[in-house]
Design a protein around this motif. Structure first.
Motif, mmCIF file in Angstrom:
data_model
loop_
_atom_site.group_PDB
_atom_site.id
_atom_site.type_symbol
_atom_site.label_atom_id
_atom_site.label_comp_id
_atom_site.label_asym_id
_atom_site.label_seq_id
_atom_site.Cartn_x
_atom_site.Cartn_y
_atom_site.Cartn_z
ATOM 1 N N ASP A 105 -1.490 0.214 -1.050
ATOM 2 C CA ASP A 105 -2.145 1.411 -0.527
ATOM 3 C C ASP A 105 -2.049 1.355 0.990
ATOM 4 O OD1 ASP A 105 -3.866 3.402 0.339
ATOM 5 O OD2 ASP A 105 -5.532 2.809 -0.955
ATOM 6 N N ILE A 106 -1.365 2.306 1.588
ATOM 7 C CA ILE A 106 -1.112 2.257 3.029
ATOM 8 C C ILE A 106 -2.407 2.280 3.845
ATOM 9 C CG2 ILE A 106 -0.861 4.754 3.311
ATOM 10 C CD1 ILE A 106 1.346 4.208 5.331
ATOM 11 N N ILE A 107 -3.472 2.815 3.264
ATOM 12 C CA ILE A 107 -4.754 2.837 3.970
ATOM 13 C C ILE A 107 -5.260 1.416 4.188
ATOM 14 C CG2 ILE A 107 -7.192 3.500 3.736
ATOM 15 C CD1 ILE A 107 -6.284 6.076 2.439
ATOM 16 N N LYS A 108 -4.997 0.547 3.218
ATOM 17 C CA LYS A 108 -5.474 -0.838 3.302
ATOM 18 C C LYS A 108 -4.405 -1.800 3.827
ATOM 19 C CE LYS A 108 -8.469 0.034 -0.660
ATOM 20 N NZ LYS A 108 -8.743 -0.303 -2.085
ATOM 21 N N TYR A 109 -3.167 -1.397 3.762
ATOM 22 C CA TYR A 109 -2.050 -2.234 4.192
ATOM 23 C C TYR A 109 -2.007 -2.286 5.719
ATOM 24 C CZ TYR A 109 2.726 -4.131 3.590
ATOM 25 O OH TYR A 109 3.852 -4.919 3.559
ATOM 26 N N GLN A 110 -1.655 -3.453 6.264
ATOM 27 C CA GLN A 110 -1.646 -3.633 7.708
ATOM 28 C C GLN A 110 -0.220 -3.833 8.231
ATOM 29 O OE1 GLN A 110 -4.370 -3.175 9.539
ATOM 30 N NE2 GLN A 110 -5.390 -2.755 7.577
ATOM 31 N N PRO A 111 0.083 -3.323 9.416
ATOM 32 C CA PRO A 111 1.420 -3.501 9.990
ATOM 33 C C PRO A 111 1.853 -4.957 10.075
ATOM 34 C CG PRO A 111 0.210 -1.860 11.239
ATOM 35 C CD PRO A 111 -0.760 -2.466 10.270
ATOM 36 N N GLU A 112 0.905 -5.827 10.367
ATOM 37 C CA GLU A 112 1.240 -7.251 10.468
ATOM 38 C C GLU A 112 1.746 -7.792 9.132
ATOM 39 O OE1 GLU A 112 -1.931 -6.287 13.495
ATOM 40 O OE2 GLU A 112 -1.592 -5.879 11.376
ATOM 41 N N GLU A 113 1.199 -7.280 8.037
ATOM 42 C CA GLU A 113 1.642 -7.709 6.712
ATOM 43 C C GLU A 113 3.072 -7.238 6.445
ATOM 44 O OE1 GLU A 113 -1.697 -7.617 3.535
ATOM 45 O OE2 GLU A 113 -2.193 -5.989 4.929
ATOM 46 N N LEU A 114 3.369 -6.011 6.851
ATOM 47 C CA LEU A 114 4.726 -5.491 6.671
ATOM 48 C C LEU A 114 5.718 -6.294 7.491
ATOM 49 C CD1 LEU A 114 6.651 -3.358 5.534
ATOM 50 C CD2 LEU A 114 6.090 -1.906 7.496
ATOM 51 N N LYS A 115 5.331 -6.670 8.687
ATOM 52 C CA LYS A 115 6.212 -7.457 9.563
ATOM 53 C C LYS A 115 6.586 -8.783 8.915
ATOM 54 C CE LYS A 115 6.580 -9.325 14.242
ATOM 55 N NZ LYS A 115 5.888 -9.548 15.533
ATOM 56 N N LYS A 116 5.630 -9.414 8.270
ATOM 57 C CA LYS A 116 5.894 -10.683 7.611
ATOM 58 C C LYS A 116 6.745 -10.488 6.346
ATOM 59 C CE LYS A 116 1.689 -13.063 9.161
ATOM 60 N NZ LYS A 116 0.395 -13.660 8.720
ATOM 61 N N GLU A 117 6.488 -9.395 5.658
ATOM 62 C CA GLU A 117 7.138 -9.185 4.365
ATOM 63 C C GLU A 117 8.626 -8.881 4.487
ATOM 64 O OE1 GLU A 117 5.817 -7.852 0.060
ATOM 65 O OE2 GLU A 117 4.589 -7.219 1.740
ATOM 66 N N ILE A 118 8.997 -8.074 5.468
ATOM 67 C CA ILE A 118 10.419 -7.730 5.581
ATOM 68 C C ILE A 118 11.010 -8.118 6.937
ATOM 69 C CG2 ILE A 118 10.361 -5.886 3.874
ATOM 70 C CD1 ILE A 118 10.206 -3.867 6.081
#
Length: 352
Positions: A58-71
């Motif tokens: 859910d993008i409301i709960k998802y954080q940019p820092e998490e996306l940075k680590k994931e991809i």
């Protein structure tokens, strides 16, 4: 498969079954990941974008820092594209309960958080025209101010999809923004006479003649929704090639009480498509004749899954996973890939 454009990579927010990802990959852009709150899209997305990740968050709960680590994407990457096609119920003209769809009203703000954190080279947004026309909503103006403040140049238009390779009578809002070029060349509309139902489906295009309720054990995409006994009678007496419910409005057995004396009230419901016109908008309920002008132009049934996907311009080999209703939702929710491809080409042309 299109030749990869050197360096260009994209993250598809609110990716659904991957219509935008499909069009952008056809332009040679590498799709790093699709993000969506709905887990039902995972299997379809990964079946067609095997080198991409599907992030079920859910993008409301998802954080940019998490996306940075994931991809492992970087900030201020000039070759990075963020695609944001958030659910559009709030601005849809057919929406009758704004409070039920206020969730979708706020998703652009959350998409904006990711843009602010990463500052990608390009941003692409697709939505319904109501995002521009709403008198009581300032989300778009706020988003445009945000883009300008952060150095993005942008252009947006309300486009007709049949002028962008999609045989549907459908208007969409599209925005292309960039912080790496001042010259955004929006793809030009192409007015053609062959953006018709006849040019895309029918036996002459290799589509089988089917009955309602058809079940193909070898290919679910040939399946059609079963009609009730009354709806079978209704479509049989509805004139072929564009007929509508006016044909049976005076039949006390077939007339629908809610439509009595209301000949212009949702007149397209229970209607047939015209062969030589664009389709009406393919929605998540396109398999049901009671939900719009989704009757086959000639056969006494609604559209098959394959016909809906083709009118959405999905490639014939695109794999949809799930049951009849789920796949119809995936197809109807998607951005038409051919329209997406042309938007992607506007970016590719600046990176040739």
């Amino acid at each position: 498969m299109a030749k990869k454009v050197k360096g260009l990579q994209a993250v598809d927010f609110f990716c659904g079954a991957g219509g935008m990802s499909c069009g952008f990959s056809q332009s040679g852009i590498e799709i790093l990941a699709g993000i969506d709150i709905e887990p039902q899209f995972r299997e379809t997305y990964l079946a067609n974008h095997k080198n991409s990740k599907f992030i079920n968050r859910d993008i409301i709960k998802y954080q940019p820092e998490e996306l940075k680590k994931e991809i492992k994407i970087s900030k201020f990457d000039d070759s990075l594209i963020f695609i944001g096609c958030s659910p559009c119920q709030y601005w849809s003209k057919i929406n009758k309960a704004k409070h039920r769809s206020s969730y979708s009203n706020n998703l652009i703000y959350d998409f904006q958080r990711f843009i602010k954190y990463f500052m990608p080279g390009y941003v692409v947004v697709e939505n319904v025209p109501g995002i521009v026309n709403s008198k009581n909503n300032h989300v778009l103006l706020s988003f445009l101010d945000f883009l300008t403040f952060h150095g993005y140049k942008y252009e947006y238009q309300i486009i007709r999809t049949d002028h962008y390779g999609v045989p549907q009578k459908r208007n969409r809002f599209v925005l292309i923004a960039s912080r790496v070029t001042n010259a955004i060349v929006f793809p030009k509309p192409e007015v053609r006479n062959d953006m018709t139902v006849r040019a895309f489906i029918g036996p002459h295009n290799g589509f089988p003649i089917l009955q309602d309720g058809h079940v193909d054990p070898a290919n679910i995409m040939n399946n059609t929704s079963a009609l009730s006994s009354l709806n079978k009678l209704r479509i049989k007496v509805t004139p072929k090639d564009g007929g509508d419910r006016m044909a049976w409005k005076d039949d006390p057995k077939l007339q629908i009480p809610a439509y009595e004396g209301k000949d212009h009230y949702y007149r397209s419901v229970y209607g047939r498509l015209w062969w030589d016109k664009p389709s009406t908008t393919i929605t998540t309920r396109f398999i049901a004749t009671s939900c719009g002008r989704f009757g086959h132009p000639e056969e006494d049934r609604g559209l098959s899954l394959k016909e809906g996907a083709t009118l959405q311009t999905f490639p014939k080999n695109y794999q949809f996973k799930g049951g009849l209703v789920s796949i119809a939702k995936q197809i109807g929710n998607a951005v038409p890939p051919e329209m997406a491809r042309r938007m992607a080409n506007a970016i590719v042309s600046k990176n040739g």
